[in-house]
Design a protein around this motif. Structure first.
Motif, short mmCIF file in Angstrom:
data_model
loop_
_atom_site.label_atom_id
_atom_site.label_comp_id
_atom_site.label_asym_id
_atom_site.label_seq_id
_atom_site.Cartn_x
_atom_site.Cartn_y
_atom_site.Cartn_z
N VAL A 1 0.82 -1.31 -0.01
CA VAL A 1 0.18 -0.01 0.05
C VAL A 1 0.93 1.19 0.00
O VAL A 1 1.91 1.21 0.77
CB VAL A 1 -0.79 0.04 1.32
CG1 VAL A 1 -0.21 -0.09 2.55
CG2 VAL A 1 -1.93 1.39 1.25
N VAL A 2 0.50 2.12 -0.69
CA VAL A 2 1.30 3.47 -0.81
C VAL A 2 0.20 4.48 0.00
O VAL A 2 -0.85 4.64 -0.32
CB VAL A 2 1.38 4.08 -2.07
CG1 VAL A 2 1.58 5.71 -2.01
CG2 VAL A 2 2.55 3.45 -2.66
N VAL B 1 -2.88 4.44 10.07
CA VAL B 1 -3.36 3.42 8.93
C VAL B 1 -2.07 2.70 8.49
O VAL B 1 -2.10 1.18 8.35
CB VAL B 1 -4.17 3.89 7.59
CG1 VAL B 1 -4.08 2.90 6.46
CG2 VAL B 1 -5.44 4.56 8.18
N ALA B 2 -1.01 3.33 8.45
CA ALA B 2 0.21 2.61 8.07
C ALA B 2 0.47 1.59 9.15
O ALA B 2 1.04 0.47 8.79
CB ALA B 2 1.28 3.58 8.00
N ALA B 3 0.52 1.95 10.39
CA ALA B 3 0.78 1.06 11.42
C ALA B 3 0.06 -0.17 11.48
O ALA B 3 0.42 -1.25 11.40
CB ALA B 3 0.71 1.66 12.94
N SER B 4 -1.30 0.07 11.42
CA SER B 4 -2.38 -1.21 11.01
C SER B 4 -1.95 -2.12 9.90
O SER B 4 -2.01 -3.17 10.25
CB SER B 4 -3.86 -0.77 11.16
OG SER B 4 -4.12 0.11 12.15
N LEU B 5 -1.86 -1.66 9.01
CA LEU B 5 -1.50 -2.20 7.61
C LEU B 5 -0.20 -2.85 7.55
O LEU B 5 -0.21 -4.02 7.25
CB LEU B 5 -1.80 -1.46 6.28
CG LEU B 5 -3.21 -0.90 6.08
CD1 LEU B 5 -3.49 -0.25 4.92
CD2 LEU B 5 -4.36 -1.86 6.27
N MET C 1 1.65 -5.96 5.45
CA MET C 1 1.88 -5.27 4.10
C MET C 1 3.07 -4.53 4.03
O MET C 1 3.56 -3.97 4.96
CB MET C 1 0.72 -4.52 3.76
CG MET C 1 -0.61 -5.22 3.75
SD MET C 1 -2.13 -4.27 3.76
CE MET C 1 -1.96 -3.64 1.69
N ASP C 2 3.43 -4.20 2.95
CA ASP C 2 4.59 -3.30 2.58
C ASP C 2 3.97 -2.18 2.37
O ASP C 2 3.01 -1.84 1.49
CB ASP C 2 5.00 -3.79 1.35
CG ASP C 2 5.97 -5.06 1.07
OD1 ASP C 2 6.69 -5.26 2.18
OD2 ASP C 2 6.19 -5.60 0.29
N VAL C 3 4.37 -1.17 3.26
CA VAL C 3 3.92 0.10 3.37
C VAL C 3 4.67 1.26 3.12
O VAL C 3 5.96 1.42 3.62
CB VAL C 3 3.15 0.33 4.94
CG1 VAL C 3 2.65 1.62 4.79
CG2 VAL C 3 2.38 -0.73 5.12
N VAL D 1 8.34 0.55 7.81
CA VAL D 1 7.56 1.21 6.90
C VAL D 1 8.69 2.28 6.11
O VAL D 1 9.48 2.73 6.75
CB VAL D 1 6.60 2.09 7.58
CG1 VAL D 1 5.79 3.10 6.74
CG2 VAL D 1 5.52 1.42 8.29
N THR D 2 8.44 2.37 4.69
CA THR D 2 9.17 3.19 4.13
C THR D 2 8.62 4.67 4.18
O THR D 2 7.54 4.84 3.65
CB THR D 2 9.30 3.09 2.48
OG1 THR D 2 9.69 1.49 2.47
CG2 THR D 2 10.42 3.88 1.78
N VAL D 3 9.35 5.63 4.72
CA VAL D 3 8.65 6.95 4.86
C VAL D 3 9.49 7.91 3.98
O VAL D 3 10.77 8.03 3.88
CB VAL D 3 9.09 7.40 6.42
CG1 VAL D 3 8.23 8.80 6.36
CG2 VAL D 3 8.29 6.33 7.16
N PHE D 4 8.90 8.74 3.20
CA PHE D 4 9.31 9.72 2.25
C PHE D 4 8.88 11.02 2.91
O PHE D 4 7.59 11.07 3.02
CB PHE D 4 9.05 9.70 0.97
CG PHE D 4 9.46 8.56 0.14
CD1 PHE D 4 10.68 8.80 -0.46
CD2 PHE D 4 8.85 7.40 0.05
CE1 PHE D 4 11.37 7.59 -1.12
CE2 PHE D 4 9.61 6.44 -0.63
CZ PHE D 4 10.73 6.28 -1.37
N THR D 5 9.73 11.86 3.34
CA THR D 5 9.47 13.45 3.63
C THR D 5 9.91 14.36 2.48
O THR D 5 11.01 14.06 2.10
CB THR D 5 9.76 13.70 5.04
OG1 THR D 5 11.05 13.67 5.28
CG2 THR D 5 8.95 12.82 6.22
#
Lengths: 796, 166
Positions: free
Chosen positions: A531-532, A543-547, A552-554, A585-589
């Motif tokens: 999921v993106v 939602v990121a934490a739950s998925l 899932m790959d988040v 989780v991959t995080v882009f800022t």
């Protein structure tokens, strides 16, 4: 003549008769749907005859438009018409054409209408009398008294026919609808109890309007004909109808001679043809097909010889094999003038119902006026006093109703909400619910149980959209143009998630606000691996934490330089970002989304502003909300901007109109810098408005609070971090608890907010400090030996 | 009756039913009437589960039928030919050999000729009616003839169709 419009014109019949493909009224799906909605669901339909349900518990099924109905006789002999659809899952209940409920069926008990799917049972009046596993399955959230088959308006009259109207507030009573047209027929067919002795059906490949145009073919040159309101007309055989000598040959005698035909709009024919009453009813099946049912009725009690005489006459003149007997020569029925008059009469009525009348006549307007008159009458007769109408069964809306009653408000409270089902707790939707198994949102998170609404006399109207507010007349217009008066109006319509234009309509793209959104995300996530999530706010991160916990790959993409840029301090944001990275989780800022890529109309990937492309099975957008203030703006109530924004309110949550209040996410105080979307805000603004409405003491204001769950981390915050204020700084306070810490935000020496991670005790201390306006020493707060409560650092 | 003569009579009645089917298929009304006794009566009936009643859609004696057949050229009718598939299920000859009863299954197909638009519809065969023939026979000098025929159809849906006996 325009051929692409359905407007009847003088000469329409003539034109149609010359065109083998119809008058240009091309049968279309849309026209069919409109005819169902506008005409068939608003008129009186003779669905069957009382003789078809002679005994208690007998039933007969039928349909009006595309709605399945069932007619049944109750133990007291009364005939009821019900929607033949189970309120549980919307399944068709009884499938036989007729029968009796007196005996039990394979999946039903005697004397009960039983849905074969989950065994819900109903009595002959449609009351729900049994729900399988009612207590175990539903606890207190539902009881069978709240269910039931929809009872339809039903009258038995005019020769014993069962007349049903799908509209609870029809344009005319049955007597008004039928009475005049039946004046010549009524005395004769009411003179003796009748029974149906003949039934058949046929299908005709045409549409309703084209069939109306064929009706004039049945007008006999020898008959006199009369036109009535609502498109009805009657023809009477001139040679026999008014002749006194013929009266002895009148129905119901078996050698009756006269012919009276009453045609009720749009396709119900009652033809007293000699010794039998022949009834034909038209039911449109689809845009190109009609079903015509033929019934013949004769007196219930008579000799075999008389019955045989009638049957032979009927078969010779009206039976399916009638041409074996007689066939009238076509030349005898030609009269173009009469035909044209009938065609004009029918088409005028058709156009009135379809809002296409050239003079603007409209049955639908008549219906609306009638409904409005009825709706304005208040129904909560047992309650006195002013009426409060609430738009939105949100946290704020429900809290307001609760507060009103707690403040002793004894007037009427009506809540309108467009959502299906009872109002839900929203915070769990982005958290634990997404991890859940088979249970639905509805089974977990009702804001209030049904009993609460009954006990508190709060009228909850779900699936009801408010379409307009009229502040001058103090009314709101709801579904079907019903108008509801109010004394005080409270707008608690909440907010609407922002969407990226490119994602609208994509099947595997979601936002999250309502329970239905959460259900959809959970279902999609069960069949997805990646999921993106666009947006690094609280919703996106939860939602990121739950998925991620689902495996899932988040990937989270935040355009701002950091996550939670609008609502949290930098240290907390850094802490949570690391938490997500540690969990995979991959995080882009600081990187925007350049493009949403689709494949076959579904989301396929995002292209980032740095050119990187990230593929995923689904997309969730969590980029904030905007206040649902359109209704208010349209009503002239002041909002932040001319084109919308939050509704501006004073300290009592009063809008620019003194009788209209706004609470929760849709409102912002005039002196408020930043909108706060939280449960606390909903509850507090509801309490303030309720106090103003009931003229009671306003509640003591609490410092805003908020919480979030991500993985095993519990975040609690109190106060609002002014993230844009460069003078504000944070001090980190360690915790005695494992993985605990807190971030204390100060402006100078003044404490303005505290964000606490995994440390409820510190949160309570921080809250106490802020509620009592106490500012612990920022130079000491990082020391665990320093107690913020006992510091004595109060400030005014 | 001997077993053999009874079997022969049953065979004759079967043939009679099939000959009647051919005559009706061909609209050969004269040949059909020749297979019927002068007292012959004909009816088309059905049971309607919708109104829970037995119904008679048509009834007439030989004389009435003959009059109707003679009027056929003046009727507006669907000219699509009907074809019967008949299977004789039971034949019961009375002990005295003077009467018999038979029950046959009948399926009637309509080969479209007129239709709504003959340009499109013609040539297609559609199932028209299903039902049973319930026949009674009079046997005179070893020759069976129809005394009555009840065509008991299952259809209650009867679109525009034939104007002649099924």
């Amino acid at each position: 003549m325009e051929t692409n419009k359905q407007i009847p014109e003088k000469g329409a019949y003539e034109a149609s008769s010359k065109n083998s493909f119809g008058d240009g009224a091309k049968a279309s799906k849309q026209l069919f749907i409109e005819e169902q909605q506008n005409i068939l669901k608003n008129i009186w339909v003779p669905v069957c005859h009382e003789s078809e349900v002679p005994e208690p518990y007998d039933f007969r099924t039928s349909s009006i438009g595309n709605e399945n109905i069932i007619v049944c006789r109750a133990p007291d002999g009364k005939i009821n018409a019900l929607l033949n659809v189970c309120p549980h899952r919307g399944m068709l209940i009884e499938r036989r054409p007729q029968g009796s409920f007196l005996e039990g069926q394979a999946s039903g008990n005697p004397k009960r209408i039983t849905c074969m799917f989950h065994a819900w049972q109903f009595d002959m009046r449609g009351n729900c009398v049994y729900v399988a596993r009612e207590k175990e399955g539903y606890q207190d959230r539902f009881c069978k008294d709240d269910a039931g088959l929809r009872r339809l308006r039903c009258n038995v009259n005019f020769g014993g026919f069962v007349w049903v109207n799908m509209n609870d507030q029809p344009v005319a009573s049955l007597e008004e609808w039928v009475g005049d047209a039946f004046s010549s027929l009524e005395g004769k067919i009411n003179s003796t109890p009748l029974e149906v002795v003949h039934y058949r059906k046929e299908f005709i490949d045409t549409d309703l309007k084209a069939q109306l145009l064929k009706t004039p073919e049945k007008v006999d040159i020898h008959s006199k004909h009369s036109f009535f309101n609502f498109g009805h007309f009657m023809t009477e055989d001139r040679r026999t109808g008014a002749n006194t000598d013929r009266k002895k040959n009148s129905f119901p005698t078996p050698d009756a001679m006269q012919s009276i035909r009453v045609n009720l709009f749009p396709g119900f024919s009652f033809h007293l043809d000699g010794p039998s009453l022949n009834v034909a009813t038209v039911t449109p099946v689809n845009e190109n097909r009609l079903m015509v049912e033929h019934k013949s009725l004769v007196p219930q009690v008579e000799s075999e010889t008389d019955r045989s005489t009638r049957t032979r006459f009927y078969n010779a003149n009206s039976g399916p094999f009638k041409a074996m007997g007689h066939d009238k020569p076509k030349a005898a029925v030609q009269n173009e003038e009469k035909k044209q008059a009938v065609a004009d009469h029918l088409l005028n009525e058709w156009s009135r119902w379809m809002d296409q009348h050239p003079d603007g006549e409209s049955r639908l307007s008549d219906l609306t006026m009638r409904r409005r008159r009825n709706a304005i009458l208040d129904k909560d007769e047992d309650l006195i006093g002013p009426k409060v109408v609430v738009i939105g069964a949100s946290h704020a809306g429900i809290a307001l109703a609760d507060r009103l009653r707690k403040n002793g408000f004894s007037g009427k409270v009506a809540i309108f909400d467009r959502q299906v089902g009872g109002p839900m707790e929203r915070p769990p939707l982005s958290k634990g619910f997404l991890l859940g198994g088979g249970e639905t949102v509805e089974s977990k998170s009702l804001l209030r149980q049904k009993k609460w609404y009954k006990t508190n006399k709060v009228r909850l109207n779900t699936q009801t959209s408010v379409q307009a507010i009229d502040v001058k007349n103090k009314t709101v217009t709801v579904n079907n143009d019903d108008i509801v008066k109010y004394d005080k109006l409270v707008i608690a319509s909440g907010a609407i998630p922002r969407e990226l234009p490119d994602t609208v309509g994509m099947g595997n793209s979601f936002t999250l606000r309502q329970p239905s959104d959460a259900n959809a995300i959970r279902q999609a996530a069960n069949n997805a691996d990646s999921v993106v999530i666009i947006g690094g706010g609280y919703i996106g991160l939860e939602v990121a934490a739950s998925l991620r916990k689902k495996g899932m790959d988040v990937t989270v993409i935040e355009a701002a330089s950091r996550i939670l840029a609008r609502v949290a301090s930098q240290p907390l944001a850094d802490h949570l970002e690391q938490l997500h990275r540690d969990n995979g989780v991959t995080v882009f800022t600081g990187i925007g989304v350049e493009k949403i890529n689709k494949e076959d109309g579904s989301f396929e990937s995002v292209t980032l502003s740095n050119g990187e492309k990230i593929k995923a099975d689904m997309l969730i957008t969590g980029i904030g909300v905007f206040p649902d203030s359109k209704l208010a703006a349209e009503a002239g109530i002041e909002t932040q901007r001319d084109d919308g924004g939050a509704i501006l309110v004073n300290e009592m949550m009063q809008t620019s109109d003194e009788d209209v209040f706004a609470i929760g996410d849709v409102a912002i105080r005039r002196d408020q810098v930043i909108a706060v979307e939280s449960v606390h805000n909903a509850q507090e603004t509801a309490s303030i408005a309720a106090a103003a409405i009931t003229n009671t003491l306003a509640p003591t204001l609490q410092t805003p609070w908020f919480w979030s769950d991500q993985y095993d981390t519990k975040l609690q915050s109190v106060g609002i971090v002014p993230v844009q204020d460069e003078e504000v700084y944070q001090v980190v306070r360690p915790s005695k608890r494992e993985h605990g810490m807190s971030f204390w935000s100060y402006k100078g020496l003044e404490l303005v907010a505290v964000e606490v991670v995994n440390d409820p005790a510190t949160y309570m201390e921080a809250r106490q400090c802020l509620d009592t306006k106490r500012s612990p020493d920022p130079s000491q707060i990082s020391s665990l030996s320093y107690s913020p409560i006992d510091s004595g650092g109060g400030r005014s | 009756m001997t077993h053999e003569s009874q079997a022969n009579m049953e065979k004759s009645i079967e043939k009679l039913i099939y000959r009647a089917a051919l005559a009706l298929d061909d609209h050969n009304w004269d040949d059909w009437f020749k297979l019927c006794d002068n007292e012959f009566s004909y009816s088309i009936t059905s049971f309607s589960p919708e109104i829970n009643k037995n119904m008679t859609y048509f009834s007439g004696n030989k004389k009435e039928l003959k009059g109707l057949m003679d009027m056929l050229p003046k009727h507006n009718t669907d000219h699509s030919p009907l074809h019967r598939h008949t299977s004789v299920y039971t034949v019961d000859v009375a002990d005295d050999g003077k009467t018999a009863d038979a029950i046959s299954s009948v399926t009637i197909y309509q080969n479209m000729l007129d239709g709504i638009n003959s340009h499109i519809d013609s040539g297609e065969s559609r199932l028209f009616v299903i039902g049973k023939y319930i026949d009674k026979f009079k046997i005179t000098d070893g020759t069976p003839k129809f005394m009555s025929r009840e065509t008991k159809i299952d259809n209650r849906r009867l679109d525009k169709g034939s104007h002649w006996p099924l």
